[in-house]
Motif scaffolding. Structure first.
Motif, PDB file in Angstrom:
ATOM      1  N   THR A  11       2.924  11.926 -14.533  1.00 40.54           N
ATOM      2  CA  THR A  11       2.443  11.807 -15.865  1.00 40.54           C
ATOM      3  C   THR A  11       1.162  12.925 -16.105  1.00 40.54           C
ATOM      4  N   VAL A  12       0.413  12.898 -15.079  1.00 41.47           N
ATOM      5  CA  VAL A  12      -0.726  13.576 -14.969  1.00 41.47           C
ATOM      6  C   VAL A  12      -0.135  15.093 -15.137  1.00 41.47           C
ATOM      7  N   VAL A  39       4.127   3.799  -7.540  1.00 38.48           N
ATOM      8  CA  VAL A  39       3.367   3.841  -8.985  1.00 38.48           C
ATOM      9  C   VAL A  39       2.303   5.248  -8.861  1.00 38.48           C
ATOM     10  N   ASN A  40       1.927   5.591  -7.915  1.00 37.98           N
ATOM     11  CA  ASN A  40       1.039   6.606  -7.735  1.00 37.98           C
ATOM     12  C   ASN A  40       1.816   8.036  -7.953  1.00 37.98           C
ATOM     13  N   LEU A  41       3.154   8.028  -7.423  1.00 40.07           N
ATOM     14  CA  LEU A  41       4.112   9.099  -8.083  1.00 40.07           C
ATOM     15  C   LEU A  41       4.350   9.136  -9.367  1.00 40.07           C
ATOM     16  N   ARG A  72       0.875  -1.222  -0.024  1.00 40.83           N
ATOM     17  CA  ARG A  72       0.055   0.079  -0.016  1.00 40.83           C
ATOM     18  C   ARG A  72       0.945   1.345   0.014  1.00 40.83           C
ATOM     19  N   ASN A  73       2.027   1.356   0.923  1.00 44.43           N
ATOM     20  CA  ASN A  73       2.808   2.477   1.062  1.00 44.43           C
ATOM     21  C   ASN A  73       3.898   2.512   0.131  1.00 44.43           C
TER      22      ASN A  73
END
Length: 619
Positions: free
Chosen positions: A572-573, A565-567, A558-559
């Motif tokens: 990218t966004v 991956v969220n970074l 999770r962390n």
């Protein structure tokens, strides 16, 4: 005709497999029109055909040398996976035992599952079980035997979980599957490791290789331990024994097979692998220690149980422990004799208590009693099964245990004491169950308990006849050790049986003895009743460790993993959102972006040169 059936003996597993496939075709839409019964009758017909085929083939192979047949399956890249089939009096006789017991269990199920609409699933799984076990005894390859064991593990899960709308049933099926998977995983390691060492998976060739093999002691020990682990799970040996108790939540007709021949599949593989296990003294010692610990512990646990089915499940583990001791001490033929006599007697015991469970509200032996006059056939069946299971002459297990104890008398006196102790405690436990269920006066739960109808009675009577005739079978097969009787060991065996029966009768057939019986302190009784607190020990050790590791991995996932991956996704966004302002169709913005990129690229490329010039200027 007999020779033709002998040459096609490989087709015996196909009969129940065909019956199982045809039975499963009774979908709910078909069942609503015809009822569930045709699926069961169809399966029983194919089981009967398999039984007849095996009996005729057995007459043809009797007193004849073993034959080998080979069924090509796969030959690629130097890997030859041809299926070897062994045709001998032992293997064909084993198919007769499996198909005969399954046929009786299916007839028994006609009565036991009379009001159940799940016949199609149940009988198809019974056919799968039968096909797997017949294939296992005929197969002469460790690799294909492992594959069949995996099919039987799946069949156990599905049969135990047949009534899946009950929570205990789901838990029992899950635990049975996962516990067996532990042993199967180590067995797979042994299957893979033995091929480069021996160059074959054929059992006969493995036995020849083991006679001259010169392995490193560590390699031999690891190989033996891996090969033992699989049979430990199948035979419900400590510490992989809890699944058999929980599997009692499934339909009782399936228990007839599971408590007799299904648990013996592990013993069959262990006997076949005995020459390989004997290469390591650690492997031999482990086999004996596991068998002895399970035999003693399970027999003590059995006499502390109040559930009528659990009293038998622990006796199953106890007797499979005796088989482990026999294999560990090199008495493979004695182990085969023991599992043959045991399977008939245990099948009769399961049928007897199943008839009591079927029309009783409770399975608590403390709430039963006084059924001797109301259920005479069930009571006599229980007595015959009990006599055939312990060392009581002249019944079947007496001769197997006599040969066993005679072999241990000189070389392993300590193990002889263990076998005598287990025999005596088992005799005591069986008399205890008989006294609580059939003896005494009727209680509230047994005031109205008539004898069951013919689908129960017929298989019980047939199996009772076979159980009584086990000594005749052993005499015909020249397996009675009459000429080599060890009178000391025989006398001790009979004495242990007499002590067990006498003590049990004194306590549980004596109405003056206060019930429930208190033996020792309550803490000691709870210690045996709760299986040495093995389940709690699992929760504070294995389950706690696995849960802790799972929580750590979950936190990392999770962390750390998700955070990285969220970074990437956020970058990218953000980059996309920034670039969209430059995509407006105006040429000057595109030119400015290109110039800015070229300038940035030039700065990056020339940065080392600029840094060196700054050092020179500064100097």
């Amino acid at each position: 005709m007999a020779q033709i059936l002998l040459q096609t003996v490989w087709f015996i597993p196909c009969y129940p497999l065909i019956g199982g496939v045809l039975s499963i075709l009774w979908f709910p839409a078909v069942t609503r029109r015809t009822g569930p019964r045709p699926s069961g009758y169809l399966n029983a017909i194919f089981t009967f055909l398999a039984f007849v085929h095996g009996v005729v083939a057995l007459t043809a192979i009797w007193n004849q040398p073993a034959q080998q047949q080979f069924i090509p399956w796969l030959n690629v890249a130097g890997l030859d996976l041809t299926i070897p089939v062994e045709i001998s009096s032992v293997t064909v006789g084993a198919t007769v035992l499996v198909t005969g017991l399954n046929l009786l269990a299916q007839i028994y199920a006609f009565g036991y599952m009379e009001m159940d609409w799940g016949w199609a699933r149940f009988f198809s799984l019974m056919g799968l079980f039968e096909a797997g076990m017949c294939g296992l005894v005929l197969c002469n390859s460790l690799f294909f035997s492992y594959m069949i064991l995996e099919v039987l593990t799946l069949g156990t899960y599905l049969l135990v979980g047949l009534w899946f709308n009950q929570s205990l049933v789901v838990t029992g099926a899950r635990d049975a599957f996962l516990t067996k998977r532990v042993g199967d995983l180590f067995l797979l390691m042994g299957v893979v490791a033995i091929l480069p060492l021996a160059g074959t998976w054929n059992f006969d060739e493995l036995a020849l290789w083991a006679q001259t093999a010169n392995l490193d002691p560590t390699v031999a020990a690891l190989l033996a331990l891996a090969l033992i682990a699989g049979p430990m799970g199948k035979c419900a040996q400590f510490p992989l024994h809890l699944w058999l108790d929980e599997a009692m939540e499934g339909p009782l007709p399936a228990t007839i097979l599971r408590n007799t021949v299904v648990v013996e599949t592990g013993a069959w593989i262990l006997i076949k692998l005995q020459p390989v296990i004997a290469l390591s003294s650690i492997g031999v010692t482990t086999t004996i220690v596991v068998g002895a610990a399970t035999a003693v512990g399970a027999s003590l646990i059995a006499i502390a149980q109040i559930d009528i089915k659990r009293t038998l499940s622990y006796i199953v583990s106890s007797y499979m422990g005796l088989v482990f001791i026999a294999v560990g001490t090199g008495q493979a033929e004695t182990a085969l004799t023991l599992i043959f006599a045991y399977s008939l007697a245990m099948g009769l015991l399961v049928m007897s208590i199943g008839s009591v469970v079927w029309n009783s509200i409770t399975q608590d032996v403390r709430s039963l009693g006084g059924l001797w006059r109301k259920r005479p056939i069930s009571a006599i069946s229980f007595l015959v099964g009990s006599a055939g299971l312990v060392g009581l002459p002249p019944f079947g297990c007496f001769w197997a245990l006599e040969e066993f104890t005679s072999g241990l008398a000189e070389s392993h006196p300590f193990l002889l004491g263990i076998v005598l102790f287990v025999n005596g405690v088992t005799a005591f436990g069986l008399v205890r169950v008989f006294g609580l269920v059939f003896g005494g006066k009727p209680k509230q739960m047994t005031e109205r308990s008539p004898e069951v109808h013919w689908p129960f009675i017929l298989p019980m009577m047939v199996l009772m006849g076979f159980t009584l005739h086990v000594p005749h079978f052993l005499a015909a097969w020249q397996l009675l050790p009459v000429a080599s009787l060890n009178y000391t060991a025989t006398g001790l065996l009979v004495l242990s049986t007499a002590i067990g029966i006498g003590t049990g009768a004194l306590v549980y057939l004596n109405e003056k003895w206060e019930k429930p019986v208190r033996i020792g302190s309550e803490a000691l009784q709870d210690f045996f009743a709760y299986d040495f607190y093995t389940a709690k020990l699992y929760r504070v050790t294995v389950i706690f460790a696995v849960g802790l590791v799972a929580q750590v991995i979950s936190w990392i996932d999770r962390n750390l993993v998700d955070g990285f991956v969220n970074l990437i996704g956020f970058a990218t966004v953000f980059g996309g959102q920034s670039l969209k302002y430059n995509v407006n169709g105006q040429t000057q913005f595109y030119a400015l972006t290109i110039l800015f990129g070229v300038a940035l690229l030039g700065l990056i490329v020339s940065w080392p040169l600029l840094a060196r010039l700054s050092l020179i200027v500064g100097g």
